[in-house]
Design an enzyme around this catalytic site. Structure first.
Site, PDB file in Angstrom:
ATOM      1  N   SER A 188      33.558 -29.155  43.808  1.00 63.45           N
ATOM      2  CA  SER A 188      33.383 -29.380  42.216  1.00 63.45           C
ATOM      3  C   SER A 188      32.303 -29.367  41.477  1.00 63.45           C
ATOM      4  O   SER A 188      31.932 -28.657  40.386  1.00 63.45           O
ATOM      5  CB  SER A 188      34.444 -30.277  41.508  1.00 63.45           C
ATOM      6  OG  SER A 188      33.808 -31.485  41.787  1.00 63.45           O
ATOM      7  N   ASN A 189      31.209 -29.970  42.051  1.00 62.70           N
ATOM      8  CA  ASN A 189      29.729 -30.121  41.542  1.00 62.70           C
ATOM      9  C   ASN A 189      29.159 -28.724  41.919  1.00 62.70           C
ATOM     10  O   ASN A 189      28.273 -28.517  41.264  1.00 62.70           O
ATOM     11  CB  ASN A 189      29.063 -31.509  42.082  1.00 62.70           C
ATOM     12  CG  ASN A 189      29.607 -32.560  41.310  1.00 62.70           C
ATOM     13  OD1 ASN A 189      29.182 -32.797  40.234  1.00 62.70           O
ATOM     14  ND2 ASN A 189      30.507 -33.289  42.068  1.00 62.70           N
TER      15      ASN A 189
ATOM     16  N   MET B 291      28.055 -35.529  52.561  1.00 60.71           N
ATOM     17  CA  MET B 291      28.364 -36.915  53.097  1.00 60.71           C
ATOM     18  C   MET B 291      27.697 -37.364  54.213  1.00 60.71           C
ATOM     19  O   MET B 291      28.359 -37.643  55.277  1.00 60.71           O
ATOM     20  CB  MET B 291      29.863 -37.068  52.992  1.00 60.71           C
ATOM     21  CG  MET B 291      30.464 -36.981  51.753  1.00 60.71           C
ATOM     22  SD  MET B 291      29.675 -38.183  50.439  1.00 60.71           S
ATOM     23  CE  MET B 291      30.400 -39.553  51.056  1.00 60.71           C
ATOM     24  N   HIS B 292      26.229 -36.894  54.366  1.00 61.01           N
ATOM     25  CA  HIS B 292      25.580 -37.042  55.641  1.00 61.01           C
ATOM     26  C   HIS B 292      24.206 -37.813  55.246  1.00 61.01           C
ATOM     27  O   HIS B 292      23.499 -37.124  54.375  1.00 61.01           O
ATOM     28  CB  HIS B 292      25.628 -35.741  56.462  1.00 61.01           C
ATOM     29  CG  HIS B 292      24.515 -35.921  57.544  1.00 61.01           C
ATOM     30  ND1 HIS B 292      24.937 -36.089  58.927  1.00 61.01           N
ATOM     31  CD2 HIS B 292      23.059 -35.542  57.699  1.00 61.01           C
ATOM     32  CE1 HIS B 292      23.894 -36.126  59.768  1.00 61.01           C
ATOM     33  NE2 HIS B 292      22.820 -35.880  59.013  1.00 61.01           N
ATOM     34  N   ILE B 293      23.982 -38.756  55.937  1.00 62.35           N
ATOM     35  CA  ILE B 293      22.799 -39.363  55.560  1.00 62.35           C
ATOM     36  C   ILE B 293      21.684 -38.688  56.465  1.00 62.35           C
ATOM     37  O   ILE B 293      21.702 -38.782  57.785  1.00 62.35           O
ATOM     38  CB  ILE B 293      22.577 -41.029  55.987  1.00 62.35           C
ATOM     39  CG1 ILE B 293      23.559 -41.617  55.174  1.00 62.35           C
ATOM     40  CG2 ILE B 293      21.188 -41.609  55.929  1.00 62.35           C
ATOM     41  CD1 ILE B 293      23.981 -42.953  55.717  1.00 62.35           C
TER      42      ILE B 293
ATOM     43  N   ASN C 272      19.885 -35.656  44.805  1.00 65.31           N
ATOM     44  CA  ASN C 272      21.233 -36.073  45.168  1.00 65.31           C
ATOM     45  C   ASN C 272      22.154 -36.474  43.940  1.00 65.31           C
ATOM     46  O   ASN C 272      21.214 -37.279  43.128  1.00 65.31           O
ATOM     47  CB  ASN C 272      21.192 -37.169  46.232  1.00 65.31           C
ATOM     48  CG  ASN C 272      22.793 -37.584  46.660  1.00 65.31           C
ATOM     49  OD1 ASN C 272      23.301 -36.568  47.077  1.00 65.31           O
ATOM     50  ND2 ASN C 272      22.856 -38.629  46.314  1.00 65.31           N
TER      51      ASN C 272
ATOM     52  N   HIS D 176      24.730 -39.159  42.685  1.00 72.53           N
ATOM     53  CA  HIS D 176      25.312 -40.394  43.459  1.00 72.53           C
ATOM     54  C   HIS D 176      26.283 -40.898  42.097  1.00 72.53           C
ATOM     55  O   HIS D 176      25.659 -41.201  41.168  1.00 72.53           O
ATOM     56  CB  HIS D 176      24.317 -41.276  44.050  1.00 72.53           C
ATOM     57  CG  HIS D 176      24.949 -42.492  44.650  1.00 72.53           C
ATOM     58  ND1 HIS D 176      25.845 -42.415  45.527  1.00 72.53           N
ATOM     59  CD2 HIS D 176      24.806 -43.921  44.483  1.00 72.53           C
ATOM     60  CE1 HIS D 176      26.425 -43.634  46.013  1.00 72.53           C
ATOM     61  NE2 HIS D 176      25.724 -44.369  45.191  1.00 72.53           N
TER      62      HIS D 176
ATOM     63  N   ASP E 199      20.253 -43.591  48.625  1.00 69.70           N
ATOM     64  CA  ASP E 199      20.409 -43.625  47.381  1.00 69.70           C
ATOM     65  C   ASP E 199      19.278 -44.466  46.631  1.00 69.70           C
ATOM     66  O   ASP E 199      19.779 -45.192  45.516  1.00 69.70           O
ATOM     67  CB  ASP E 199      21.821 -44.138  47.159  1.00 69.70           C
ATOM     68  CG  ASP E 199      22.917 -43.235  47.583  1.00 69.70           C
ATOM     69  OD1 ASP E 199      24.053 -43.716  48.182  1.00 69.70           O
ATOM     70  OD2 ASP E 199      22.460 -41.889  47.478  1.00 69.70           O
TER      71      ASP E 199
ATOM     72  N   GLU F 254      29.727 -36.399  36.372  1.00 74.74           N
ATOM     73  CA  GLU F 254      29.008 -35.789  37.310  1.00 74.74           C
ATOM     74  C   GLU F 254      28.572 -34.270  37.200  1.00 74.74           C
ATOM     75  O   GLU F 254      27.483 -33.678  37.174  1.00 74.74           O
ATOM     76  CB  GLU F 254      29.793 -35.971  38.649  1.00 74.74           C
ATOM     77  CG  GLU F 254      29.694 -37.108  39.092  1.00 74.74           C
ATOM     78  CD  GLU F 254      30.839 -37.416  40.431  1.00 74.74           C
ATOM     79  OE1 GLU F 254      31.411 -36.477  40.899  1.00 74.74           O
ATOM     80  OE2 GLU F 254      30.776 -38.588  40.971  1.00 74.74           O
TER      81      GLU F 254
END
Ligand SMILES: Nc1nc2c(c(=O)[nH]1)N[C@@H](CN(C=O)c1ccc(C(=O)N[C@@H](CCC(=O)O)C(=O)O)cc1)CN2
Ligand SMILES: NCC(=O)N[C@@H]1O[C@H](COP(=O)([O-])[O-])[C@@H](O)[C@H]1O
Length: 214
Positions: A17-18, A106-108, A126, A128, A168, A197
């Site tokens: 959606s973002n 969703m991956h660091i 990013n 957050h 973050d 967001e």
């Protein structure tokens, strides 16, 4: 101010959606002279991939599982190789992105990704769903809602920030507070957070691109 074209690569893991907010902003002119030229997902079933295809945006599915199978003895090695290959994929794009936007990615990422991207002069930002210094990591909305229920937290928020190795913790580009409401369920907070967001990811991207055009 130059009118140079800005090319975005957007990283996703889910609904998108973002990503859709960014797609719509490019179309509407809210992000002038800007196009999303590539979308990368680490999850095959990410609906965001369908959104990209519908918008005629090239996509790549880049999954960690094969790397973990190749390096069963060491997850760090698997992640570093995955990240190095992700950087190579993006650096091989033509045109190369001027900016990478993590939109529910969703991956660091490790320095195996960050270093080659930085060396190429490409910034990474990013989205957050928390304010600077609060609720870093996954599940931030739920954690803030619980803090409202149990600790009397009055507000949380959303930020767009620069991506650095520490999760973050990169410099905030833009933030927006979101009040916590007594008696509201976590779904209600999530809905209000997502609405914030969708606006903030466009504003944060616009500010970074505007800074590049000066
Ligand atoms: N080095 C950085 N990588 C990433 C950042 C960052 O600031 N620095 N931001 C994140 C996005 N993110 C929160 O905004 C975030 C995403 C995922 C996780 C996390 O714990 N991921 C787990 C896997 C979870 C899953 O697969 O469901 C992991 O990578 O092991 C924390 C924070 C993007 N990357
Ligand atoms: N740590 C990052 C994080 O938790 N991001 C979360 O992923 C969602 C992605 O939604 P989308 O796939 O619909 O854009 C966003 O709503 C955001 O809260």
């Amino acid at each position: 101010m130059s009118d140079s074209q800005h090319n975005l690569t957007v990283l996703i893991s889910g609904n998108g959606s973002n990503l859709q907010a960014l797609i719509d902003a490019c179309t509407s002119g809210k992000l002038p002279n800007t196009r999303i030229t590539h979308v990368v997902s680490n999850r095959k079933a990410a609906y965001g991939l369908e959104r990209a295809v519908k918008a005629s945006i090239a996509t790549t599915y880049h999954n960690l599982v094969p790397y973990k199978k190749k390096h069963p003895e060491n997850t760090d090695t698997a992640r570093q190789q995955y990240d190095a290959d992700l950087a190579a994929i993006i650096l091989a794009l033509d045109p190369r992105p001027s900016l990478i936007v993590c939109a529910g990615w969703m991956h660091i990422v490790t320095p195996s990704f960050l270093t080659p991207i930085a060396q190429a002069g490409i910034k990474i930002i990013n989205l957050h769903p928390a304010l600077p210094g609060e609720f870093a990591g996954a599940g931030a909305i739920e954690r803030a809602w619980k803090a409202g229920q149990e600790e009397g937290l009055k507000r949380t928020g959303v930020m767009i920030h620069e991506v650095i190795a520490e999760v973050d913790a990169g410099a905030a580009i833009v933030t927006q507070e979101v009040e916590l409401r007594e008696g509201e369920g976590v779904d209600g907070l999530e809905e209000r957070m997502h609405a914030v967001e969708h606006g903030l990811i466009v504003e944060g991207t616009r500010r970074v691109l505007e800074g590049m055009s000066r």
